[in-house]
Enzyme design. Structure first.
Site, PDB file in Angstrom:
ATOM      1  N   MET A  91       0.817  -1.210   0.000  1.00  0.00           N
ATOM      2  CA  MET A  91       0.000   0.000   0.000  1.00  0.00           C
ATOM      3  C   MET A  91       0.853   1.263   0.000  1.00  0.00           C
ATOM      4  O   MET A  91       0.724   2.113   0.898  1.00  0.00           O
ATOM      5  CB  MET A  91      -0.945  -0.008   1.203  1.00  0.00           C
ATOM      6  CG  MET A  91      -1.865  -1.220   1.249  1.00  0.00           C
ATOM      7  SD  MET A  91      -2.881  -1.366  -0.226  1.00  0.00           S
ATOM      8  CE  MET A  91      -4.090  -0.107   0.126  1.00  0.00           C
ATOM      9  N   LEU A  94       5.080   3.875  -5.618  1.00  0.00           N
ATOM     10  CA  LEU A  94       6.518   4.033  -5.878  1.00  0.00           C
ATOM     11  C   LEU A  94       6.717   5.213  -6.820  1.00  0.00           C
ATOM     12  O   LEU A  94       5.927   5.434  -7.738  1.00  0.00           O
ATOM     13  CB  LEU A  94       7.084   2.751  -6.485  1.00  0.00           C
ATOM     14  CG  LEU A  94       6.930   1.485  -5.626  1.00  0.00           C
ATOM     15  CD1 LEU A  94       7.445   0.263  -6.385  1.00  0.00           C
ATOM     16  CD2 LEU A  94       7.663   1.635  -4.299  1.00  0.00           C
ATOM     17  N   HIS A 110      -3.836  -5.983  -9.264  1.00  0.00           N
ATOM     18  CA  HIS A 110      -4.932  -5.075  -8.909  1.00  0.00           C
ATOM     19  C   HIS A 110      -6.262  -5.825  -9.053  1.00  0.00           C
ATOM     20  O   HIS A 110      -6.490  -6.496 -10.062  1.00  0.00           O
ATOM     21  CB  HIS A 110      -4.909  -3.835  -9.810  1.00  0.00           C
ATOM     22  CG  HIS A 110      -5.963  -2.855  -9.435  1.00  0.00           C
ATOM     23  ND1 HIS A 110      -5.849  -2.034  -8.340  1.00  0.00           N
ATOM     24  CD2 HIS A 110      -7.187  -2.603  -9.982  1.00  0.00           C
ATOM     25  CE1 HIS A 110      -6.949  -1.298  -8.226  1.00  0.00           C
ATOM     26  NE2 HIS A 110      -7.769  -1.626  -9.211  1.00  0.00           N
TER      27      HIS A 110
HETATM   28  C1  GRF Z   1      -5.313  -8.135  -3.261  1.00  0.00           C
HETATM   29  O1  GRF Z   1      -6.694  -8.056  -3.430  1.00  0.00           O
HETATM   30  C2  GRF Z   1      -4.596  -7.413  -4.356  1.00  0.00           C
HETATM   31  O2  GRF Z   1      -5.270  -7.463  -5.583  1.00  0.00           O
HETATM   32  C3  GRF Z   1      -4.548  -6.001  -3.852  1.00  0.00           C
HETATM   33  O3  GRF Z   1      -4.353  -6.117  -2.468  1.00  0.00           O
HETATM   34  C4  GRF Z   1      -4.851  -7.369  -2.015  1.00  0.00           C
HETATM   35  C5  GRF Z   1      -3.731  -8.065  -1.307  1.00  0.00           C
HETATM   36  O4  GRF Z   1      -4.142  -9.259  -0.702  1.00  0.00           O
HETATM   37  N1  GRF Z   1      -3.519  -5.240  -4.517  1.00  0.00           N
HETATM   38  P1  GRF Z   1      -3.076 -10.227  -0.079  1.00  0.00           P
HETATM   39  O5  GRF Z   1      -2.264  -9.420   0.937  1.00  0.00           O
HETATM   40  O6  GRF Z   1      -2.216 -10.742  -1.183  1.00  0.00           O
HETATM   41  O7  GRF Z   1      -3.849 -11.329   0.586  1.00  0.00           O
END
Ligand code: GRF
Length: 204
Positions: A91, A94, A110
């Site tokens: 989160m 970059l 995503h």
């Molecule tokens: C996933 O839904 C991914 O698409 C998004 O963040 C979530 C991460 O889930 N970017 P995890 O930490 O891999 O379980």
């Protein structure tokens, strides 16, 4: 062999899918899992796999953060020549310096069919929009938000009784299949990248 870094902020289920894939396929070497969050549940999972984990706590200044990140990447021999960086629920955005240096060597997952529903809460956006289909996208990372070249996508149907939680679950199952596929294509040099367009050799 390609050296792999996985960047996470939370649960780490995609990271786990990638690490399982790496353990069975042995075409990439996961060397480090990096997180911006001490409490990320994925850190414990990574440790169980015997992978080094490094926390780089959040700071506002993107340049300084990315410099710290780059230092860790280089320490683990993840270079713009031999490295792959997989963002898996990381989160943070970059910056342009790092994404340029590692052009087409940083991937992100995503939970929507980009370019629809970029940004946060993609599954909720899809439900609220009334979309009939959504899914997930693996793309290379550029300096924009969810704007880089698309590598692979997988679709799921949205039913009338779906909400963002049930949709997220459906999409996540696809995510766990799609990320290893994209890494496999990258590691076996099946991706031909021409600007925004990614072509896959022998793709049917
Ligand atoms: C996933 O839904 C991914 O698409 C998004 O963040 C979530 C991460 O889930 N970017 P995890 O930490 O891999 O379980």
């Amino acid at each position: 062999m390609i050296n792999l870094a996985i960047l996470i902020s939370g649960r780490g289920s995609n990271m786990k899918a990638i690490l399982n894939f790496a353990a069975t396929k042995k075409i990439i070497t996961p060397t480090v899992v990096i997180s911006n969050n001490y409490d990320a549940a994925g850190i414990k999972i990574a440790s169980k796999f015997g992978i080094d984990t490094i926390i780089i706590p959040n700071i506002k200044d993107r340049r300084i953060y990315d410099k710290k990140l780059e230092k860790v990447l280089l320490k683990y021999n993840i270079t713009p020549k031999n490295g792959l960086i997989c963002l898996a629920g990381f989160m943070r955005i970059l910056g342009a310096d790092l994404t340029k240096k590692y052009k087409n060597r940083i991937m992100n997952i995503h939970p929507s069919l980009l370019p629809a529903f970029a940004g946060l809460n993609a599954q909720k956006q899809a439900i609220e929009y009334g979309a009939k289909y959504s899914g997930c996208t693996i793309h290379f990372v550029d300096a924009g938000i969810d704007t880089g070249p698309i590598i692979l996508q997988a679709m799921v149907k949205i039913k009338d009784n779906d909400n963002h939680i049930s949709l997220a679950k459906k999409i996540l199952r696809k995510e766990h299949q799609l990320y290893p596929k994209a890494i496999n294509l990258f590691a076996t040099k099946k991706l031909i990248i021409d600007g925004k367009i990614v072509k896959i050799i022998n793709h049917v």
